[in-house]
Design an enzyme around this catalytic site. Structure first.
Site, PDB file in Angstrom:
ATOM      1  N   HIS A 107       0.853  -1.390  -0.122  1.00 14.28           N
ATOM      2  CA  HIS A 107       0.057  -0.081  -0.062  1.00 14.28           C
ATOM      3  C   HIS A 107       0.935   1.185  -0.005  1.00 14.28           C
ATOM      4  O   HIS A 107       1.352   1.632   1.224  1.00 14.28           O
ATOM      5  CB  HIS A 107      -1.005   0.029   1.110  1.00 14.28           C
ATOM      6  CG  HIS A 107      -2.034   1.166   1.185  1.00 14.28           C
ATOM      7  ND1 HIS A 107      -3.451   0.804   1.638  1.00 14.28           N
ATOM      8  CD2 HIS A 107      -2.286   2.340   0.666  1.00 14.28           C
ATOM      9  CE1 HIS A 107      -3.830   2.001   1.405  1.00 14.28           C
ATOM     10  NE2 HIS A 107      -3.322   2.807   1.134  1.00 14.28           N
ATOM     11  N   HIS A 124       1.400   5.205  -2.086  1.00 12.27           N
ATOM     12  CA  HIS A 124       0.989   6.343  -3.205  1.00 12.27           C
ATOM     13  C   HIS A 124       2.470   6.556  -3.800  1.00 12.27           C
ATOM     14  O   HIS A 124       3.114   7.361  -2.841  1.00 12.27           O
ATOM     15  CB  HIS A 124       0.146   7.426  -2.529  1.00 12.27           C
ATOM     16  CG  HIS A 124      -1.052   6.601  -1.766  1.00 12.27           C
ATOM     17  ND1 HIS A 124      -1.921   6.610  -2.627  1.00 12.27           N
ATOM     18  CD2 HIS A 124      -1.245   6.413  -0.768  1.00 12.27           C
ATOM     19  CE1 HIS A 124      -3.236   6.260  -1.710  1.00 12.27           C
ATOM     20  NE2 HIS A 124      -2.648   5.902  -0.509  1.00 12.27           N
ATOM     21  N   LEU A 125       2.735   6.434  -5.072  1.00 13.61           N
ATOM     22  CA  LEU A 125       3.841   7.019  -5.612  1.00 13.61           C
ATOM     23  C   LEU A 125       3.617   8.394  -6.497  1.00 13.61           C
ATOM     24  O   LEU A 125       4.647   8.654  -7.070  1.00 13.61           O
ATOM     25  CB  LEU A 125       4.625   5.665  -6.441  1.00 13.61           C
ATOM     26  CG  LEU A 125       4.869   4.742  -5.676  1.00 13.61           C
ATOM     27  CD1 LEU A 125       5.529   3.382  -6.500  1.00 13.61           C
ATOM     28  CD2 LEU A 125       5.928   5.054  -4.589  1.00 13.61           C
ATOM     29  N   ASP A 172      -8.637   3.505  -2.948  1.00 16.57           N
ATOM     30  CA  ASP A 172      -8.018   4.177  -1.908  1.00 16.57           C
ATOM     31  C   ASP A 172      -7.894   5.715  -1.827  1.00 16.57           C
ATOM     32  O   ASP A 172      -7.508   6.280  -2.682  1.00 16.57           O
ATOM     33  CB  ASP A 172      -6.689   3.362  -1.555  1.00 16.57           C
ATOM     34  CG  ASP A 172      -6.114   4.099  -0.405  1.00 16.57           C
ATOM     35  OD1 ASP A 172      -6.934   3.733   0.860  1.00 16.57           O
ATOM     36  OD2 ASP A 172      -5.070   4.528  -0.263  1.00 16.57           O
ATOM     37  N   HIS A 184      -5.398  -0.083   5.480  1.00 17.40           N
ATOM     38  CA  HIS A 184      -5.093   0.632   7.083  1.00 17.40           C
ATOM     39  C   HIS A 184      -6.003   0.510   8.052  1.00 17.40           C
ATOM     40  O   HIS A 184      -6.699   1.707   8.272  1.00 17.40           O
ATOM     41  CB  HIS A 184      -4.703   2.104   6.482  1.00 17.40           C
ATOM     42  CG  HIS A 184      -5.708   2.653   5.536  1.00 17.40           C
ATOM     43  ND1 HIS A 184      -7.086   2.503   5.561  1.00 17.40           N
ATOM     44  CD2 HIS A 184      -5.202   3.392   4.414  1.00 17.40           C
ATOM     45  CE1 HIS A 184      -7.417   3.268   4.571  1.00 17.40           C
ATOM     46  NE2 HIS A 184      -6.673   3.588   3.610  1.00 17.40           N
ATOM     47  N   ASP A 199       0.975   2.548   3.666  1.00 15.49           N
ATOM     48  CA  ASP A 199       0.218   3.604   3.262  1.00 15.49           C
ATOM     49  C   ASP A 199       1.023   4.848   3.005  1.00 15.49           C
ATOM     50  O   ASP A 199       0.621   6.127   3.236  1.00 15.49           O
ATOM     51  CB  ASP A 199      -1.036   4.074   4.405  1.00 15.49           C
ATOM     52  CG  ASP A 199      -2.107   5.107   3.686  1.00 15.49           C
ATOM     53  OD1 ASP A 199      -2.049   5.298   2.173  1.00 15.49           O
ATOM     54  OD2 ASP A 199      -2.945   5.383   4.346  1.00 15.49           O
ATOM     55  N   HIS A 225       3.821  13.879   0.757  1.00 12.11           N
ATOM     56  CA  HIS A 225       3.205  15.585   0.362  1.00 12.11           C
ATOM     57  C   HIS A 225       4.273  16.547   0.475  1.00 12.11           C
ATOM     58  O   HIS A 225       5.210  16.404   1.510  1.00 12.11           O
ATOM     59  CB  HIS A 225       2.106  15.793   1.349  1.00 12.11           C
ATOM     60  CG  HIS A 225       0.922  15.132   1.176  1.00 12.11           C
ATOM     61  ND1 HIS A 225       0.105  15.350  -0.110  1.00 12.11           N
ATOM     62  CD2 HIS A 225       0.304  14.179   2.042  1.00 12.11           C
ATOM     63  CE1 HIS A 225      -0.918  14.390   0.019  1.00 12.11           C
ATOM     64  NE2 HIS A 225      -0.821  13.755   1.161  1.00 12.11           N
ATOM     65  N   GLY A 243      -2.089  12.269   5.178  1.00 11.88           N
ATOM     66  CA  GLY A 243      -0.750  11.300   4.876  1.00 11.88           C
ATOM     67  C   GLY A 243       0.540  11.465   5.272  1.00 11.88           C
ATOM     68  O   GLY A 243       1.019  12.765   5.629  1.00 11.88           O
TER      69      GLY A 243
END
Lengths: 444, 321
Positions: free
Chosen positions: A79, A81-82, A171, A251, A324, A328, A343
């Site tokens: 899990h 986020h790229l 997600d 999550h 997760d 940012h 996040g």
């Protein structure tokens, strides 16, 4: 302390033979925990065992002395986020893979809430090609459940799975319609696809931005109740029951939802769950005085839920540890709390935070590692995550006990948004091997 | 004989909230505020304490009485006062906040008085500037000068705060006034009760050292002070209460419910009032019970007191120029 980070090498010839000697071999899939050696040949594991190379390694083999440290299957983070495509100022497949390599992670599954959304086979192909060309660890795409994450129309799950999508999730957003979720779970059974839910009732979360409770009340912030998660998990379990679909809770964060998953498993339903390190390492008091680096969805919960997540990992109600990882930029976090982005980054803190479960005597070492190797591999249908003859040579060598302090300025990720900056931890990745090639090395 | 340095009476650069202030610090602010009450009743209300100082009132949320009160306070102390109302677009709010803070800071103000619709925003802004910052209300978090003026009103009427029983009634969930008052009154030794429908009570509010009631008569029983809050309809998302008339029926303050309180109980309201929603109109005008206009008057003195106290920590003025 110096570091080596490999360049992406899509056209490179397969690596030669490498002997990892003087290692503590740890393989959750087989229960192996013994001193020994491991031989990689090209991209595969050729041999391993306690007596291998007892008489010395043969000629022409590169020898890596593991110094008695732990040699385990490379970690799998199902899990992350790229941010590529669309938000490359926060992260790319390249920078995300560097962060992964530095954290001992050799395989990642990236979430589809990019721009454009990964809801079409062309996007899955894009991720595969960019991963091959720019990344130094394995990256697989998770495709959206609904087109554009709109929560209405199902994506072409069959073709997406054929193209390489390892799971399906909206997600960041929940699939809130019970009917759409039922159809997704039902349709997914055709292909044995895993449906991953961001479990949150948006009407109940309303405008909440942190866990409902004393801290939210003091800070004057609107709270999100635990029921916001557990209502959706309970509902989805009913839907998994009538459809037979493979349902996975992303999550998981509340005591109530962990309990729901535990009960579903006891009834033999195809229900699984993952927990992020922040949900077992922190509670909502970490927000302190509006620390936006401690803001995520689902939010940090109270101490009872934090303990319940630890219990869930211990007794198997929770199958997987996944980060997760949500990078940012500073501007997205330097805002009044309610407006700040959700996040935190997690790839470079995964291993030491997970090892806290071992060092704090909650879990056996192999069980901690299973949640980041064999179990996510099985859920995603991947061949990695085990030390066995013929398996891909994806390895992490780590010092189990080394004390160090998390320092966001040393992160390889493009982003620095972590509430763990300065936290003293134990256990550090020393070398990361993907397909027989060393992609990261940390030298004293 | 060497001079003994006086202890720092208020060792804070900003006034961002009541939570965390000691009883001595609160008393110091109240004493200093009290000293301005008489001055404000004179024909010539002007002093020179803040002459040469620049005070900017930065309001990201509309306000009439608080902004006017801070403006009068600054002017009566001799400061140059600028009012800035910043329109907040829904998307660009945050950027506006930091950008505005940096821009204003470059103009070398001495004091920023800030109101913002988001909890924690004033604290965030205070980390970006070099001057003193006074929180004039941030979201549902704190409104410290309101709690101080309420406390000064109580102290002047009752000569004490410790030992009194104060009921705070109404929309606790969305109220920064309630939070600041809870912290101040409990710190100063009063017993605090909250009275509200459960939908307007935030989670775990009992952990703040208060008693919680959902029935007005029970909550007001034996109270010395009844503090009504405005039903903040503009903060409401969805139906917290079914209707204004139902709210007034069960939670509005009228003579009948007031009978449960002590005979000499004072009625307070931070304003602006919704007559007929949270308070009976005739009761609001009863000068034997309601001290609502006292609160407004003392509000100016409290803001003078706060500006005065914080100005002691500002860099020295160069009088040789």
């Amino acid at each position: 302390m110096s570091e080596f980070l490999a360049q992406p090498a899509p056209q490179a010839p397969p690596p030669g033979r490498v002997a990892y000697v003087n290692a503590r071999l740890l393989d959750p899939a087989s229960g192996r925990d013994e001193k020994g050696a491991l031989l990689t040949d090209g991209r595969k594991i050729a041999d391993l065992g306690p007596r291998l190379f007892n008489d010395g390694a043969p000629e022409g083999v590169e020898v890596v002395d593991c110094g008695g440290h732990c040699l385990a299957p490379g970690l799998i983070d199902m899990h992350v986020h790229l941010r590529e495509p669309g938000h490359e100022h926060k992260e790319t497949l390249a920078t995300g893979s560097a962060a992964a390599a530095a954290g001992g992670v050799t395989t990642m599954a990236c979430m589809p809430n990019t721009n454009p959304v990964i809801d079409d086979i062309a996007l899955v192909h894009f991720i595969e090609r960019r991963a091959r060309e720019t990344a130094i660890v394995r990256i697989h795409a998770i495709a959206a459940i609904t087109k554009g994450l709109g929560g209405v129309e199902l994506t072409e799950m069959g073709m997406l799975a054929e193209a390489g999508a390892v799971g399906f999730s909206d997600d960041g957003l929940p699939v809130s319609s019970s009917l759409v979720m039922r159809r997704a779970l039902s349709y997914a059974t055709t292909f044995g696809a895993l449906v991953i839910q961001h479990a949150e009732d948006p009407t109940l979360s309303a405008c909440g931005c942190m866990n409902e409770g004393e801290t939210a009340t003091r800070l004057g912030l609107a709270g999100i109740p635990n029921a916001s998660e557990s209502i959706i998990v309970e509902r989805d379990i009913r839907l998994a029951e009538i459809t037979g679909g493979r349902y996975h809770v992303a999550h998981i964060s509340t005591a109530e939802a962990v309990d729901a998953v535990r009960r579903a498993k006891a009834r033999g339903l195809p229900v699984t769950a993952e927990a992020a390190p922040h949900h077992f390492a922190l509670n909502d008091s970490a927000i302190g005085d509006y620390l936006t680096f401690a803001k995520m969805a689902p939010p940090l919960r109270d101490e009872d839920s934090r303990r319940a997540v630890v219990e869930g990992l211990k007794d198997g109600a929770i199958d997987v540890i996944a980060t997760d990882h949500a990078p940012h930029d500073q501007d997205s976090k330097r805002l009044p709390f309610a407006q700040a982005a959700n996040g935190i980054v997690g790839l470079e803190t995964l291993l030491p935070l997970a090892l806290e479960l071992y060092h704090n005597r909650h879990m056996a070492l192999l069980d901690v590692l299973a949640a980041m190797t064999a179990r996510p591999a099985a859920l995603l249908g991947l061949d990695v995550g085990r030390l066995a003859k013929g398996a891909p040579a994806d390895l992490v060598l780590f010092d189990l006990d080394r004390p160090w302090r998390i320092d966001v300025d040393r992160f390889h990720s493009k982003s620095r948004n972590s509430p763990f900056d300065g936290r003293p931890v134990q256990g550090h990745a020393l070398r990361t091997v993907v397909g027989g090639r060393t992609v990261f090395r940390r030298d004293d | 004989m060497t001079a003994v340095p006086s202890p720092i009476e208020f060792p804070h650069r900003h006034l961002l909230g009541i939570e965390g202030l000691s009883p001595d610090e609160i008393t110091h602010l109240l004493d200093r505020s009290d000293s301005y009450v008489a001055l404000n009743r004179r024909a010539d209300k002007k002093t020179t304490l803040l002459r040469g100082r620049t005070q900017i009132n930065l309001f990201f949320e509309s306000s009439t009485r608080t902004r006017t009160s801070f403006e009068l306070a600054g002017k009566r102390l001799g400061a140059d006062v600028i009012n800035m109302a910043v329109a907040t677009s829904a998307i660009k709010k945050g950027e506006t906040l930091i950008d505005t803070a940096m821009t204003l800071n470059a103009m070398h103000p001495d004091v920023l008085v800030v109101r913002h619709p988001e909890s924690g925003a004033v604290k965030l802004l205070s980390q970006k500037v070099n001057c003193a910052v006074i929180n004039a209300g941030d979201g549902s978090h704190e409104h410290p000068t309101q709690a101080l003026l309420d406390a000064l009103t109580i102290r002047r009427r009752r000569k004490r705060i410790a030992g009194l029983t104060v009921a705070i009634c109404g929309d606790i969930m969305h109220s920064r006034v309630a939070r600041s008052n809870i912290h101040l009154l409990t710190t100063m030794g009063a017993r605090v009760r909250l009275v509200a429908p459960p939908t307007l009570l935030p989670a775990a509010v009992g952990r703040l050292g208060v008693e919680v009631f959902t029935d007005m008569r029970e909550g007001l029983s034996g109270c010395d002070i009844v503090m009504m809050l405005r039903l903040q309809t503009e903060r409401m998302q969805g139906s917290f209460v079914p209707s204004q008339r139902e709210y007034f029926r069960f939670f509005g303050l009228d003579r009948d419910k007031l009978k449960a309180a002590n005979d000499d109980a004072l009625i307070m309201h931070p304003g602006p009032m919704n007559r007929g929603t949270e308070i009976d109109s005739e009761l609001a005008d009863d000068i034997t019970r309601a001290v609502i206009l006292d609160q407004v008057e003392l509000g100016v003195a409290v803001r003078q007191g706060c500006l005065d106290v914080l100005s002691r920590d500002l860099p020295e003025l160069d009088h040789n120029v």
